[in-house]
Design an enzyme around this catalytic site. Structure first.
Site, mmCIF file in Angstrom:
data_model
loop_
_atom_site.group_PDB
_atom_site.id
_atom_site.type_symbol
_atom_site.label_atom_id
_atom_site.label_comp_id
_atom_site.label_asym_id
_atom_site.label_seq_id
_atom_site.Cartn_x
_atom_site.Cartn_y
_atom_site.Cartn_z
ATOM 1 N N GLY A 85 2.749 -0.024 3.656
ATOM 2 C CA GLY A 85 2.883 -1.489 3.637
ATOM 3 C C GLY A 85 2.546 -2.128 4.967
ATOM 4 O O GLY A 85 3.065 -3.193 5.304
ATOM 5 N N GLN A 124 -3.374 -1.320 10.811
ATOM 6 C CA GLN A 124 -2.947 -0.121 11.519
ATOM 7 C C GLN A 124 -3.933 0.394 12.557
ATOM 8 O O GLN A 124 -3.530 0.887 13.598
ATOM 9 C CB GLN A 124 -2.644 0.983 10.506
ATOM 10 C CG GLN A 124 -1.573 1.913 11.020
ATOM 11 C CD GLN A 124 -1.658 3.264 10.387
ATOM 12 O OE1 GLN A 124 -2.528 3.522 9.579
ATOM 13 N NE2 GLN A 124 -0.769 4.130 10.765
ATOM 14 N N ARG A 184 -3.324 -1.333 5.160
ATOM 15 C CA ARG A 184 -4.186 -2.006 4.188
ATOM 16 C C ARG A 184 -3.628 -3.358 3.797
ATOM 17 O O ARG A 184 -4.377 -4.325 3.599
ATOM 18 C CB ARG A 184 -4.378 -1.081 2.979
ATOM 19 C CG ARG A 184 -5.174 0.157 3.354
ATOM 20 C CD ARG A 184 -5.097 1.237 2.314
ATOM 21 N NE ARG A 184 -3.806 1.927 2.327
ATOM 22 C CZ ARG A 184 -3.513 2.982 1.604
ATOM 23 N NH1 ARG A 184 -4.407 3.471 0.766
ATOM 24 N NH2 ARG A 184 -2.336 3.568 1.682
ATOM 25 N N CYS A 206 0.900 -1.163 0.000
ATOM 26 C CA CYS A 206 0.000 0.000 0.000
ATOM 27 C C CYS A 206 0.934 1.207 0.000
ATOM 28 O O CYS A 206 1.825 1.266 -0.847
ATOM 29 C CB CYS A 206 -0.974 -0.063 1.168
ATOM 30 S SG CYS A 206 -0.279 -0.692 2.709
ATOM 31 N N SER A 207 0.789 2.130 0.913
ATOM 32 C CA SER A 207 1.737 3.231 0.958
ATOM 33 C C SER A 207 2.864 2.893 1.932
ATOM 34 O O SER A 207 4.034 2.824 1.563
ATOM 35 C CB SER A 207 1.027 4.519 1.364
ATOM 36 O OG SER A 207 1.923 5.602 1.346
HETATM 37 N N1 PTR Z 1 4.064 7.792 9.441
HETATM 38 C C1 PTR Z 1 2.992 7.433 8.586
HETATM 39 C C2 PTR Z 1 1.686 7.811 9.238
HETATM 40 O O1 PTR Z 1 1.419 7.355 10.366
HETATM 41 O O2 PTR Z 1 0.941 8.528 8.598
HETATM 42 C C3 PTR Z 1 3.057 6.003 8.243
HETATM 43 C C4 PTR Z 1 1.880 5.361 7.569
HETATM 44 C C5 PTR Z 1 1.395 5.778 6.349
HETATM 45 C C6 PTR Z 1 1.297 4.291 8.184
HETATM 46 C C7 PTR Z 1 0.365 5.105 5.720
HETATM 47 C C8 PTR Z 1 0.256 3.605 7.578
HETATM 48 C C9 PTR Z 1 -0.193 4.004 6.329
HETATM 49 O O3 PTR Z 1 -1.158 3.276 5.723
HETATM 50 P P1 PTR Z 1 -0.915 2.019 4.768
HETATM 51 O O4 PTR Z 1 0.058 1.081 5.438
HETATM 52 O O5 PTR Z 1 -2.261 1.413 4.625
HETATM 53 O O6 PTR Z 1 -0.385 2.536 3.472
#
Ligand code: PTR
Ligand code: PTR
Length: 284
Positions: free
Chosen positions: A219, A260, A222, A216-217
């Site tokens: 990782g 997350q 999602r 994802c962004s």
């Molecule tokens: N430091 C970032 C933040 O908390 O916004 C890291 C982050 C970014 C964490 C995106 C999760 C994110 O979502 P996904 O893993 O779904 O891309």
């Protein structure tokens, strides 16, 4: 029976409390490679790093130097079925890590890449476009990549790429499945769409032994939801008990922080219950 308890513990809030208490990083695992001077710029987020013990190590010395990429092997065993679903959970490539990403795809013999983010969300870049446009060819280090197919619906984009290794002329074919209706830190807009997507991924993966690359962004968020859902579907089919929290623990033992938010955890638990209940009402 495990899933009836799940419904109860979702209703009472106990499931979410347990999720919040689970460690995000497994004690004893280290993340030193991510912190090395030469690797810092290869991480999209300073707070998201791969464990050293399970990180994917690039084999050939690559153009950017070193063996580092922000990605971990995540193997999910389905007891009683002899199946191990193999994944690589990765961050969304940065402009300077696209070549590393394709090198990983090639070296790990992956033939499927699952992408769970769009390139830009709310005006912020989430992932670099690491692939060529339809009918175009681009060079990524020693790999020449051509996009030979692209189909888009309102929720998904499916692409096919041909990869050619410029030194050996070996050719391979890769599928790219992108879910485009799922903002980060959040849950998919439509659970039915999400389940349809996971089913399509499962169909494409059938019998595949090489790892599927999921990103994802960051990782973690999602990517964790998708791996949890597919694992639960396999467990249900194998007539095994499903304990979502132990799925999350098994994932986090291999890459930190997978899934997350509590909202994401709740979403996936509800989707698991939906699949289970539909299957059982068919059997009645
Ligand atoms: N430091 C970032 C933040 O908390 O916004 C890291 C982050 C970014 C964490 C995106 C999760 C994110 O979502 P996904 O893993 O779904 O891309
Ligand atoms: N989420 C933002 C990012 O990752 O870019 C902000 C952020 C940056 C959050 C750094 C935490 C950070 O922690 P550290 O630098 O201590 O790893």
């Amino acid at each position: 029976a495990s899933l009836m308890l799940l419904q109860e513990s979702l209703d009472s809030g106990a499931a979410l409390a347990q999720f919040e208490q689970l460690y995000r990083k497994k004690p004893g695992m280290t993340m030193n490679a991510a912190r090395l001077e030469e690797n810092i710029a290869k991480n999209r987020y300073r707070d998201i790093s791969p464990y050293d013990q399970t990180r994917v190590i690039l084999k050939e010395q690559n153009v950017s130097g070193g063996d580092y990429i922000n990605a971990n092997y995540v193997n999910m065993e389905i007891p009683g079925s002899g199946i191990v679903n193999r994944y690589i959970a990765a961050q969304g490539p940065l402009p300077k890590t696209c070549t590393d990403f394709w090198q990983m795809v090639w070296e790990q013999h992956s033939s499927l890449v699952v992408m769970l983010t769009t390139k830009v969300e709310k005006g912020r870049v989430k992932c670099h476009q690491y692939w060529p446009e339809m009918y175009e060819t681009m060079d990524y280090g020693l790999l020449q990549i051509t996009c030979v197919k692209e189909e888009e619906t309102s929720s998904f984009a499916f692409r096919e790429f041909n990869l050619t290794h410029v030194e050996t002329s070996e050719e391979r074919h890769i599928s790219h499945m992108q879910y485009i209706a799922w903002p980060d830190h959040n849950v998919p807009d439509d659970p039915a769409d999400f389940l349809e997507f996971v089913l399509k991924v499962r169909q494409r993966r059938m019998g595949m032994v090489e790892p599927t690359i999921v990103h994802c962004s960051a990782g973690i968020g999602r990517t964790g939801v998708l791996i949890t859902m597919e694992t639960a579907m396999c467990l249900i089919e194998a007539n095994q008990p499903v304990y979502p929290l132990s799925i999350v623990r098994q994932m986090r033992d291999q890459r930190a922080m997978l899934i997350q938010t509590a909202t994401q955890y709740k979403f996936v638990c509800e989707a698991i219950l939906k699949v289970y209940n539909e299957l059982n009402s068919e059997m009645d």
